[in-house]
Design a protein around this motif. Structure first.
Motif, PDB file in Angstrom:
ATOM      1  N   VAL A  94       0.826  -1.213   0.000  1.00 48.27           N
ATOM      2  CA  VAL A  94       0.000   0.000   0.000  1.00 48.27           C
ATOM      3  C   VAL A  94       0.857   1.258   0.000  1.00 48.27           C
ATOM      4  CG1 VAL A  94      -1.769   1.282   1.254  1.00 48.27           C
ATOM      5  CG2 VAL A  94      -1.852  -1.219   1.192  1.00 48.27           C
ATOM      6  N   ALA A  95       1.910   1.282   0.816  1.00 51.57           N
ATOM      7  CA  ALA A  95       2.723   2.496   0.941  1.00 51.57           C
ATOM      8  C   ALA A  95       3.343   2.885  -0.389  1.00 51.57           C
ATOM      9  CB  ALA A  95       3.807   2.284   1.997  1.00 51.57           C
ATOM     10  N   THR A  96       3.855   1.894  -1.146  1.00 55.35           N
ATOM     11  CA  THR A  96       4.457   2.197  -2.439  1.00 55.35           C
ATOM     12  C   THR A  96       3.397   2.613  -3.448  1.00 55.35           C
ATOM     13  OG1 THR A  96       6.258   0.643  -2.020  1.00 55.35           O
ATOM     14  CG2 THR A  96       5.862   1.261  -4.312  1.00 55.35           C
ATOM     15  N   PHE A  97       2.246   1.956  -3.423  1.00 60.22           N
ATOM     16  CA  PHE A  97       1.156   2.292  -4.325  1.00 60.22           C
ATOM     17  C   PHE A  97       0.723   3.753  -4.152  1.00 60.22           C
ATOM     18  CE2 PHE A  97      -3.273   2.365  -5.749  1.00 60.22           C
ATOM     19  CZ  PHE A  97      -3.212   1.636  -6.928  1.00 60.22           C
ATOM     20  N   SER A  98       0.809   4.238  -2.925  1.00 55.64           N
ATOM     21  CA  SER A  98       0.363   5.605  -2.643  1.00 55.64           C
ATOM     22  C   SER A  98       1.504   6.612  -2.600  1.00 55.64           C
ATOM     23  CB  SER A  98      -0.389   5.642  -1.309  1.00 55.64           C
ATOM     24  OG  SER A  98       0.458   5.233  -0.243  1.00 55.64           O
ATOM     25  N   THR A  99       2.720   6.197  -2.997  1.00 53.25           N
ATOM     26  CA  THR A  99       3.877   7.098  -2.959  1.00 53.25           C
ATOM     27  C   THR A  99       3.655   8.362  -3.771  1.00 53.25           C
ATOM     28  OG1 THR A  99       5.426   5.273  -2.615  1.00 53.25           O
ATOM     29  CG2 THR A  99       6.327   7.302  -3.525  1.00 53.25           C
ATOM     30  N   GLY A 100       2.930   8.228  -4.876  1.00 49.10           N
ATOM     31  CA  GLY A 100       2.736   9.379  -5.751  1.00 49.10           C
ATOM     32  C   GLY A 100       2.091  10.567  -5.072  1.00 49.10           C
ATOM     33  N   SER A 101       1.262  10.314  -4.066  1.00 48.96           N
ATOM     34  CA  SER A 101       0.611  11.439  -3.379  1.00 48.96           C
ATOM     35  C   SER A 101       1.638  12.351  -2.739  1.00 48.96           C
ATOM     36  CB  SER A 101      -0.362  10.913  -2.320  1.00 48.96           C
ATOM     37  OG  SER A 101       0.316  10.186  -1.309  1.00 48.96           O
ATOM     38  N   ALA A 102       2.737  11.760  -2.208  1.00 47.69           N
ATOM     39  CA  ALA A 102       3.792  12.570  -1.596  1.00 47.69           C
ATOM     40  C   ALA A 102       4.650  13.248  -2.654  1.00 47.69           C
ATOM     41  CB  ALA A 102       4.657  11.708  -0.691  1.00 47.69           C
ATOM     42  N   LEU A 103       4.923  12.541  -3.752  1.00 44.90           N
ATOM     43  CA  LEU A 103       5.803  13.100  -4.777  1.00 44.90           C
ATOM     44  C   LEU A 103       5.116  14.205  -5.572  1.00 44.90           C
ATOM     45  CD1 LEU A 103       7.612   9.900  -6.110  1.00 44.90           C
ATOM     46  CD2 LEU A 103       8.127  11.324  -4.131  1.00 44.90           C
ATOM     47  N   LEU A 104       3.856  14.001  -5.927  1.00 43.56           N
ATOM     48  CA  LEU A 104       3.142  15.036  -6.676  1.00 43.56           C
ATOM     49  C   LEU A 104       2.887  16.266  -5.817  1.00 43.56           C
ATOM     50  CD1 LEU A 104       0.567  13.020  -8.813  1.00 43.56           C
ATOM     51  CD2 LEU A 104       2.930  13.629  -9.328  1.00 43.56           C
ATOM     52  N   ALA A 105       2.877  16.085  -4.486  1.00 46.71           N
ATOM     53  CA  ALA A 105       2.710  17.232  -3.589  1.00 46.71           C
ATOM     54  C   ALA A 105       3.920  18.163  -3.629  1.00 46.71           C
ATOM     55  CB  ALA A 105       2.474  16.742  -2.160  1.00 46.71           C
ATOM     56  N   LEU A 106       5.035  17.675  -4.199  1.00 45.08           N
ATOM     57  CA  LEU A 106       6.231  18.505  -4.347  1.00 45.08           C
ATOM     58  C   LEU A 106       6.162  19.353  -5.608  1.00 45.08           C
ATOM     59  CD1 LEU A 106       8.955  15.852  -3.417  1.00 45.08           C
ATOM     60  CD2 LEU A 106       7.800  17.471  -1.910  1.00 45.08           C
ATOM     61  N   ASP A 107       5.000  19.314  -6.278  1.00 36.69           N
ATOM     62  CA  ASP A 107       4.780  20.068  -7.531  1.00 36.69           C
ATOM     63  C   ASP A 107       5.541  19.475  -8.708  1.00 36.69           C
ATOM     64  OD1 ASP A 107       3.014  21.899  -6.355  1.00 36.69           O
ATOM     65  OD2 ASP A 107       4.669  23.168  -5.696  1.00 36.69           O
ATOM     66  N   LEU A 108       5.883  18.186  -8.599  1.00 40.18           N
ATOM     67  CA  LEU A 108       6.380  17.451  -9.752  1.00 40.18           C
ATOM     68  C   LEU A 108       5.191  16.772 -10.419  1.00 40.18           C
ATOM     69  CD1 LEU A 108       9.512  15.715  -8.158  1.00 40.18           C
ATOM     70  CD2 LEU A 108       9.487  17.782  -9.559  1.00 40.18           C
ATOM     71  N   ASN A 109       5.320  16.459 -11.712  1.00 39.14           N
ATOM     72  CA  ASN A 109       4.262  15.696 -12.357  1.00 39.14           C
ATOM     73  C   ASN A 109       4.623  14.207 -12.352  1.00 39.14           C
ATOM     74  OD1 ASN A 109       6.183  15.412 -14.360  1.00 39.14           O
ATOM     75  ND2 ASN A 109       5.168  16.779 -15.813  1.00 39.14           N
ATOM     76  N   ILE A 110       3.792  13.396 -12.957  1.00 40.33           N
ATOM     77  CA  ILE A 110       4.016  11.950 -12.927  1.00 40.33           C
ATOM     78  C   ILE A 110       5.318  11.581 -13.627  1.00 40.33           C
ATOM     79  CG2 ILE A 110       3.146   9.736 -13.791  1.00 40.33           C
ATOM     80  CD1 ILE A 110       0.334  10.705 -13.234  1.00 40.33           C
ATOM     81  N   GLN A 111       5.587  12.174 -14.779  1.00 44.75           N
ATOM     82  CA  GLN A 111       6.802  11.838 -15.518  1.00 44.75           C
ATOM     83  C   GLN A 111       8.062  12.201 -14.730  1.00 44.75           C
ATOM     84  OE1 GLN A 111       4.140  13.441 -16.554  1.00 44.75           O
ATOM     85  NE2 GLN A 111       3.641  13.049 -18.720  1.00 44.75           N
ATOM     86  N   GLN A 112       8.049  13.388 -14.112  1.00 39.28           N
ATOM     87  CA  GLN A 112       9.204  13.808 -13.310  1.00 39.28           C
ATOM     88  C   GLN A 112       9.383  12.893 -12.107  1.00 39.28           C
ATOM     89  OE1 GLN A 112      11.289  16.561 -13.652  1.00 39.28           O
ATOM     90  NE2 GLN A 112      10.395  17.462 -15.481  1.00 39.28           N
ATOM     91  N   SER A 113       8.296  12.535 -11.474  1.00 37.64           N
ATOM     92  CA  SER A 113       8.363  11.676 -10.285  1.00 37.64           C
ATOM     93  C   SER A 113       8.940  10.311 -10.626  1.00 37.64           C
ATOM     94  CB  SER A 113       6.964  11.517  -9.679  1.00 37.64           C
ATOM     95  OG  SER A 113       6.445  12.764  -9.256  1.00 37.64           O
ATOM     96  N   ILE A 114       8.497   9.739 -11.731  1.00 41.73           N
ATOM     97  CA  ILE A 114       9.008   8.426 -12.126  1.00 41.73           C
ATOM     98  C   ILE A 114      10.482   8.506 -12.493  1.00 41.73           C
ATOM     99  CG2 ILE A 114       8.844   6.609 -13.877  1.00 41.73           C
ATOM    100  CD1 ILE A 114       6.709   6.520 -11.689  1.00 41.73           C
ATOM    101  N   GLY A 115      10.886   9.591 -13.121  1.00 41.81           N
ATOM    102  CA  GLY A 115      12.306   9.763 -13.428  1.00 41.81           C
ATOM    103  C   GLY A 115      13.169   9.758 -12.182  1.00 41.81           C
ATOM    104  N   SER A 116      12.712  10.464 -11.158  1.00 40.89           N
ATOM    105  CA  SER A 116      13.473  10.491  -9.904  1.00 40.89           C
ATOM    106  C   SER A 116      13.474   9.120  -9.235  1.00 40.89           C
ATOM    107  CB  SER A 116      12.895  11.547  -8.961  1.00 40.89           C
ATOM    108  OG  SER A 116      11.610  11.181  -8.499  1.00 40.89           O
ATOM    109  N   LEU A 117      12.364   8.394  -9.330  1.00 47.08           N
ATOM    110  CA  LEU A 117      12.287   7.072  -8.705  1.00 47.08           C
ATOM    111  C   LEU A 117      13.218   6.065  -9.374  1.00 47.08           C
ATOM    112  CD1 LEU A 117       8.483   6.594  -7.926  1.00 47.08           C
ATOM    113  CD2 LEU A 117      10.342   7.023  -6.324  1.00 47.08           C
ATOM    114  N   VAL A 118      13.345   6.134 -10.683  1.00 47.01           N
ATOM    115  CA  VAL A 118      14.240   5.212 -11.388  1.00 47.01           C
ATOM    116  C   VAL A 118      15.674   5.394 -10.896  1.00 47.01           C
ATOM    117  CG1 VAL A 118      15.257   4.644 -13.623  1.00 47.01           C
ATOM    118  CG2 VAL A 118      12.790   4.992 -13.435  1.00 47.01           C
ATOM    119  N   ILE A 119      16.130   6.654 -10.831  1.00 52.53           N
ATOM    120  CA  ILE A 119      17.484   6.923 -10.351  1.00 52.53           C
ATOM    121  C   ILE A 119      17.632   6.472  -8.898  1.00 52.53           C
ATOM    122  CG2 ILE A 119      19.185   8.723  -9.884  1.00 52.53           C
ATOM    123  CD1 ILE A 119      17.909  10.332 -12.167  1.00 52.53           C
TER     124      ILE A 119
END
Length: 606
Positions: A94-119
Motif C-alpha cells: 500500500v505504501a508504495t502504491f500511494s507514494t505518488g501522493s507525496a511526490l506530486l505534492a512537491l509540484d512534480l508531475n508523474i513523468q518527473q516523479s518516475i524519473g526520480s524514482l528510477v534513479i
C-alpha cells in the motif's frame, strides 16, 4: 564449548594449535568461561534459568545465542526469487502504491516523479548490495555487524536505533494491513461496508478501522513462531498475487476512463533550481521509507545460497517493482480523478468506491481478490522488514532471554503503544517525519561499507563477535569505537534541523540545512564517509587481528569451497574441546611454543 570427552585424531591437535595465536587461544578460553552453565542453586537462579531461550545444547552467553550465530549451510536456501520477493514485498504494498501522493505534492508531475524514482531505485540497489556482503560472505546479520562498527558495547547504539524504527513501522504497516483486510470484509457484507462509527469524535479512528487492525494483528502473531528463512515461499506467492491485482486495477481504471486522467498531463511550473531540489527530495522520500531494510540487509543476505542470485534478485526486486507500482498508483489515482472526481491513492479507497457504486458479485469478487493480495503482502512485509528485524536486534541486546521469536512477539505487542491510527487520522506530523528515518540509518550503512571494505579489506574474524576479552578484534576502547560513534552522531545531527523544519513549517528555516535534508540520501554518506576515513587515517587501529579471518571454521558454517577461499581449517566436533584439552594436557610455555612453531594447513588466499 562442549564438555563431552573426545579423542583427538593423531596429528590433528598439533595442526590445530599450529595455526592459532595466543590471542585466539585466550579468546576461546574467555568465551568458554562466559558460556559455562552453572547449576542454579537459589530460587531466583532457577527462575532466570527457566526464562532462557531454547538453545539445544548450543552455547549461550551475554553475547551469544543460536539466532546470532552465522547461518549454517543447510539454512542457506534463498535464491533469486526469494530475494526478488523480499524486496518485492515493500514495493507490492500500500505504501508504495500511494507514494505518488507525496511526490506530486512537491509540484512534480508523474513523468518527473518516475524519473526520480528510477534513479533512486538504482542507487538504493547499489547501497543494498554493498551492505549485504557481511551476510553473503560470512553469513552474519545486522546485529553482529554493529559490533564490528561500533564495538562490543557500542553496538547497542545501532541496535537500539533499528529496534525503535522497527516498532514504529510495525504499527504503521499493521494499520495499513487492517485497511487491506477490510477490503475482504467489505466484499462479504454490505453492512460491514457501510458500518457506522460509534466512537466519539475525540477518538481518531472508526470502529471499522479498529476491527481491521485487530484482525490483522491477530493474523500476524502465529508467524512469530516461523523461522525467518522459511517465509520466502509465501512471500513469493503474495508478491505475484499483488502484482496481478495492481495490473487488473490499472487496466480497468485506465480503460474505463479512456486514458490516464488529468494528473498525467499536468505541467511542472517550478524553476530549474527548485525543480532540482525537489528531484533530490523526492528521491530521499522514497529512499527513507525502505532505508531500514537496506541497513539490515545482512539479516537476510546471510540466507543466500549463492552470491549472484542474491545480487540479481535484490537488484531486480528493487528497481522494477519499485518503479512500476509507484507509476501504477499514480495512473490509478489520475484515472480515478477523471472517473470519480477525486484522486484515490490507496487500494481500499478505490475498492470502496467500486462497492458503493455497484455492490455486485463482480465488484465483490474484485474486492476480495485485491484485499487478499494486499493483506498477504502486508503480512509478510511487516514480518520480514519489521517484526523479525526487531527480534534479531533484541537478541543482540538480551541474548540469554530473547530470540527472534520472542523479539517478534515483543514488536507485535508493543506496536499498539505507538498508536498508529494517529498517523493517518489526525494532524500528526508523523507522515512528514517518515521521510527522516534514513537520517538515522544512513550513517550506519556508510560506516558498515567503509569498515568492511576499506578498513578490514573484507576480512573479519567471527569468534571475536562473542567475546568480552580485551584482546578481541572488536573491543576497541573499553568496548566502544569512538571514531564511528562520533561520525554517527555528526551525520545524524546535521539532518535534524531539516527534520524540525519539515515537521514545524511555521519556523523560519535555514535554506542550507533544508537543502541538506532534501538530499541527505547523498550528503550523509559523503559527510560521514569522509569524516570516518579521515579519523581512521589519523588514528589507525593496529590490532593484530585486523584484516584476518578465523583459522578454524568455529561455527561449522562454511562450505569446502569457502574454506579453501578463506584459508580456514574445517570444523570438527572434537575441536570444540581444544581449550580444555590445551589446559589439561600441556603447560602454558609448551602451548605457546607449539602454537607459534607449527605450519598452517593452507595459506590465506584473500
Amino acid at each position: 564449548m562442549s564438555n563431552a570427552n573426545h579423542e583427538f585424531p593423531s596429528g590433528n591437535t598439533r595442526a590445530v594449535k599450529s595455526i592459532m595465536s595466543n590471542t585466539e587461544i585466550d579468546i576461546m578460553q574467555k568465551n568458554q568461561e562466559m558460556e559455562k552453565e552453572n547449576v542454579p542453586t537459589t530460587t531466583w537462579q532457577k527462575f532466570m534459568r527457566a526464562l532462557e531461550v531454547p538453545h539445544q545444547e548450543k552455547p549461550l552467553s551475554a553475547l551469544r545465542n543460536p539466532d546470532l550465530e552465522p547461518i549454517l549451510i543447510k539454512e542457506r536456501t534463498w535464491g533469486f526469487w526469494s530475494f526478488f520477493a523480499y524486496w518485492g514485498l515493500p514495493n507490492f504494498a500500500v505504501a508504495t502504491f500511494s507514494t505518488g501522493s507525496a511526490l506530486l505534492a512537491l509540484d512534480l508531475n508523474i513523468q518527473q516523479s518516475i524519473g526520480s524514482l528510477v534513479i533512486a531505485n538504482v542507487l538504493i540497489a547499489v547501497y543494498t548490495i554493498m551492505n549485504s556482503n557481511p551476510g553473503v560472505k560470512y553469513h552474519i546479520g545486522y546485529t553482529l555487524s554493529q559490533r564490528m562498527i561500533f564495538g562490543i558495547y557500542g553496538s547497542y547504539i545501532g541496535i537500539i536505533i533499528r529496534v525503535g524504527i522497527s516498532v514504529v513501522l510495525y504499527g504503521y504497516q499493521g494499520w495499513l494491513g487492517g485497511l487491506c483486510i477490510n477490503m475482504v470484509f467489505d466484499s462479504f457484507s454490505s453492512n460491514y461496508l457501510n458500518m457506522k462509527n460509534t466512537f466519539p469524535e475525540s477518538v481518531p479512528m472508526a470502529r471499522k478501522d479498529l476491527i481491521g487492525f485487530l484482525c490483522f494483528q491477530l493474523i500476524q502473531i502465529p508467524f512469530a513462531f516461523v523461522r525467518p528463512s522459511r517465509v520466502n515461499i509465501p512471500s513469493i506467492v503474495t508478491c505475484f498475487m499483488t502484482l496481478f491485482s495492481i495490473i487488473g486495477m490499472l487496466a480497468y481504471l485506465v480503460q474505463t476512463n479512456g486514458g490516464p486522467g488529468p494528473l498525467y498531463y499536468e505541467k511542472v511550473l517550478l524553476s530549474s533550481s527548485k525543480r532540482s531540489w525537489m528531484w533530490l527530495y523526492s528521491m530521499t522520500i522514497w529512499y527513507s521509507g525502505i532505508s531500514p531494510a537496506v541497513a539490515n540487509q545482512s539479516d537476510y543476505s546471510r540466507f543466500s545460497s549463492g552470491t549472484l542470485s542474491c545480487y540479481l534478485g535484490l537488484f531486480i526486486g528493487i528497481v522494477l517493482p519499485g518503479t512500476f507500482v509507484s507509476l501504477a498508483g499514480m495512473l490509478c489515482a489520475s484515472a480515478c480523478k477523471g472517473l470519480y472526481g477525486s484522486a484515490y491513492w490507496t487500494p481500499n479507497e478505490i475498492v470502496e468506491e467500486w462497492l458503493n457504486n455497484d455492490y455486485s458479485s463482480k465488484a465483490r469478487a474484485a474486492a476480495f481478490f485485491i484485499g487478499i493480495s494486499f493483506t498477504g503482502s502486508q503480512v509478510f512485509l511487516n514480518l520480514t522488514q519489521n517484526g523479525y528485524a526487531c527480534g534479531m536486534d533484541l537478541a543482540g541486546i538480551f541474548p540469554r532471554y530473547i530470540d527472534v521469536t520472542r523479539g517478534t512477539l515483543f514488536a507485535q505487542l508493543i506496536s499498539w503503544v505507538v498508536q498508529p491510527w494517529t498517523f493517518f487520522n489526525t494532524s500528526s506530523s508523523f507522515l512528514n517525519a517518515m521521510s527522516s528515518f534514513g537520517i538515522f540509518v544512513t550513517p550506519i550503512m556508510t560506516l558498515n561499507i567503509i569498515e568492511f571494505y576499506w578498513i578490514r579489506k573484507s576480512k573479519i574474524t567471527l569468534i571475536d563477535f562473542f567475546t568480552l576479552s580485551k584482546k578481541g578484534a572488536y573491543w576497541y576502547s573499553s568496548g566502544f569505537n569512538w571514531k564511528s560513534i562520533s561520525c554517527l552522531l555528526i551525520g545524524v545531527a546535521l539532518g535534524i534541523p531539516g527534520l524540525v523544519y519539515q515537521s514545524q513549517p511555521d519556523l523560519t528555516m535555514n535554506s542550507a540545512m533544508m537543502n541538506y535534508y532534501y538530499g541527505y540520501m547523498f550528503f550523509i554518506p559523503l559527510v560521514t564517509g569522509v569524516l570516518y576515513c579521515g579519523l581512521t587515517y589519523m588514528f589507525p587501529d593496529h590490532h593484530e587481528k585486523m584484516c584476518h579471518v578465523d583459522p578454524l571454521d568455529f561455527f561449522n558454517c562454511f562450505s569446502d569451497a569457502e574454506l579453501q577461499k578463506l584459508g580456514m581449517l574445517p570444523f570438527e566436533e572434537n575441536l570444540n574441546d581444544i581449550c580444555e584439552y590445551l589446559d589439561a594436557e600441556e603447560p602454558q610455555e609448551s602451548k605457546d611454543r607449539i602454537i607459534v612453531s607449527g605450519e598452517k594447513k593452507y595459506e590465506n588466499t584473500m
